[in-house]
Structure formats: C-alpha cells, structure tokens
Design a protein around this motif. Structure first.
Motif, PDB file in Angstrom:
ATOM      1  N   MET A   1       0.912  -1.150   0.264  1.00 56.42           N
ATOM      2  CA  MET A   1       0.142  -0.009   0.151  1.00 56.42           C
ATOM      3  C   MET A   1       0.509   1.221   0.024  1.00 56.42           C
ATOM      4  N   SER A   2       0.365   1.869  -0.949  1.00 57.97           N
ATOM      5  CA  SER A   2       0.979   3.461  -0.859  1.00 57.97           C
ATOM      6  C   SER A   2       1.172   4.265   0.337  1.00 57.97           C
ATOM      7  N   ALA A   3       1.673   5.164   0.892  1.00 54.11           N
ATOM      8  CA  ALA A   3       2.114   5.595   1.798  1.00 54.11           C
ATOM      9  C   ALA A   3       1.229   6.890   1.809  1.00 54.11           C
ATOM     10  N   ALA A   4       0.522   7.365   0.494  1.00 50.31           N
ATOM     11  CA  ALA A   4      -0.289   8.279   0.405  1.00 50.31           C
ATOM     12  C   ALA A   4      -1.660   7.127   1.245  1.00 50.31           C
ATOM     13  N   LYS A   5      -1.906   6.201   0.321  1.00 45.74           N
ATOM     14  CA  LYS A   5      -2.608   6.014   0.773  1.00 45.74           C
ATOM     15  C   LYS A   5      -2.886   5.276   2.222  1.00 45.74           C
ATOM     16  N   THR A   6      -1.828   4.972   2.883  1.00 43.58           N
ATOM     17  CA  THR A   6      -2.079   4.892   4.509  1.00 43.58           C
ATOM     18  C   THR A   6      -2.107   6.012   5.321  1.00 43.58           C
ATOM     19  N   LYS A   7      -1.613   6.942   4.794  1.00 40.57           N
ATOM     20  CA  LYS A   7      -2.249   8.057   5.448  1.00 40.57           C
ATOM     21  C   LYS A   7      -4.302   8.845   4.994  1.00 40.57           C
ATOM     22  N   ALA A   8      -4.187   8.490   3.562  1.00 41.06           N
ATOM     23  CA  ALA A   8      -5.781   8.977   3.904  1.00 41.06           C
ATOM     24  C   ALA A   8      -6.788   7.955   4.345  1.00 41.06           C
ATOM     25  N   GLN A   9      -5.881   6.639   5.070  1.00 37.52           N
ATOM     26  CA  GLN A   9      -6.809   5.666   5.515  1.00 37.52           C
ATOM     27  C   GLN A   9      -7.014   5.831   6.823  1.00 37.52           C
ATOM     28  N   GLY A  10      -5.838   6.224   7.496  1.00 37.06           N
ATOM     29  CA  GLY A  10      -5.511   6.915   8.673  1.00 37.06           C
ATOM     30  C   GLY A  10      -6.338   7.644   9.332  1.00 37.06           C
ATOM     31  N   ILE A  11      -6.177   8.737   8.412  1.00 36.98           N
ATOM     32  CA  ILE A  11      -7.557   9.963   8.674  1.00 36.98           C
ATOM     33  C   ILE A  11      -9.308   9.772   8.473  1.00 36.98           C
ATOM     34  N   ILE A  12      -9.226   8.867   7.167  1.00 38.99           N
ATOM     35  CA  ILE A  12     -10.689   7.831   7.852  1.00 38.99           C
ATOM     36  C   ILE A  12     -10.817   7.425   9.016  1.00 38.99           C
ATOM     37  N   ASP A  13      -9.866   6.221   9.169  1.00 40.84           N
ATOM     38  CA  ASP A  13     -10.089   5.360  10.072  1.00 40.84           C
ATOM     39  C   ASP A  13     -10.066   6.273  12.183  1.00 40.84           C
ATOM     40  N   ASP A  14      -9.563   6.491  11.661  1.00 37.97           N
ATOM     41  CA  ASP A  14      -8.841   8.326  13.154  1.00 37.97           C
ATOM     42  C   ASP A  14     -10.036   8.712  13.334  1.00 37.97           C
TER      43      ASP A  14
ATOM     44  N   ALA B   1      -1.261  12.698  -4.767  1.00 40.14           N
ATOM     45  CA  ALA B   1      -1.029  11.782  -3.418  1.00 40.14           C
ATOM     46  C   ALA B   1      -2.287  11.451  -3.553  1.00 40.14           C
ATOM     47  N   ILE B   2      -2.504  11.499  -2.168  1.00 38.92           N
ATOM     48  CA  ILE B   2      -3.432  11.635  -1.476  1.00 38.92           C
ATOM     49  C   ILE B   2      -4.636  11.482  -2.014  1.00 38.92           C
ATOM     50  N   GLN B   3      -4.955  11.962  -3.267  1.00 42.68           N
ATOM     51  CA  GLN B   3      -6.253  12.266  -4.051  1.00 42.68           C
ATOM     52  C   GLN B   3      -6.303  11.209  -4.776  1.00 42.68           C
ATOM     53  N   ASP B   4      -5.311  11.020  -5.599  1.00 41.59           N
ATOM     54  CA  ASP B   4      -4.843   9.638  -6.110  1.00 41.59           C
ATOM     55  C   ASP B   4      -5.018   8.643  -5.444  1.00 41.59           C
ATOM     56  N   ALA B   5      -4.871   8.494  -3.749  1.00 47.30           N
ATOM     57  CA  ALA B   5      -5.352   7.411  -3.041  1.00 47.30           C
ATOM     58  C   ALA B   5      -6.673   7.130  -3.292  1.00 47.30           C
TER      59      ALA B   5
END
Length: 102
Positions: free
Chosen positions: A1-14, A55-59
């Motif tokens: 998983m890309s860093a941006a996807k991990t960051k986006a998912q973390g924001i959603i989860d938290d 990158a976050i927008q792509d994720a």
C-alpha cells in the motif's frame, strides 16, 4: 500500500468526520459550512496545501472511485461529495450523532 493511501486510510479511520478538501473549491466551502452549521468538527485536510495532496487524491480515487473534492466520510463510511452531503441534510443530525461527531 502506498504511503499516501496509508495516510488517507488513517485519516478516515481516526476521525468520526473527515473531509478531503481544496481551499479554493466552492463545493468544499459549502460542505464545511453545512457541517459547521450542524455542530460537527470535521477533520479537514486541504489537499492543495499539503505536499502529498495529489498522491492522497489518487489514493482516495482507489479507495472510493471518486476523484473529485470534497470527498467526505462520516463514521468511516464514504458519503460522497457536496451534492450527496447536501441531499442527506435531513439525516445529517442523526448520522453525526451516531458517529459521535456532535
């Protein structure tokens, strides 16, 4: 998983309410105004003001199949954009309360 996807998912989860936004976007402004009116305090990330914004927008497109902003999540559930949020106006107090956002 890309860093941006991990960051986006973390924001959603938290966050009970997460808005991926761009500072100049009128639809994003309408979304933020409505959530604020409802008493919610969303986590907002302005994708045009962070280095990894595109990158976050792509994720987000990978996660939700939606590339446009605002990209809104309530209780970790993808709501959609401003039109979808505005169309849920009647349900919003309940959605936000259930999410623990108000």
């Amino acid at each position: 998983m890309s860093a941006a996807k991990t960051k986006a998912q973390g924001i959603i989860d938290d966050n009970s309410v997460a808005v991926f936004s761009k500072s100049y976007c009128p639809y994003c402004k309408a979304t933020k105004a409505l959530l604020s009116e409802m008493g919610a305090k969303p986590y907002i990330i302005e994708l045009d003001q962070v280095d990894d914004g595109s990158a976050i927008q792509d994720a987000l497109e990978e996660i939700t199949a939606q590339r446009s902003v605002p990209n809104i999540f309530i209780a970790q559930k993808h709501i959609g954009g401003n039109s979808e949020l505005q169309s849920k106006k009647g349900d919003l107090p309940t959605l936000l309360k259930d999410a623990g956002a108000i």
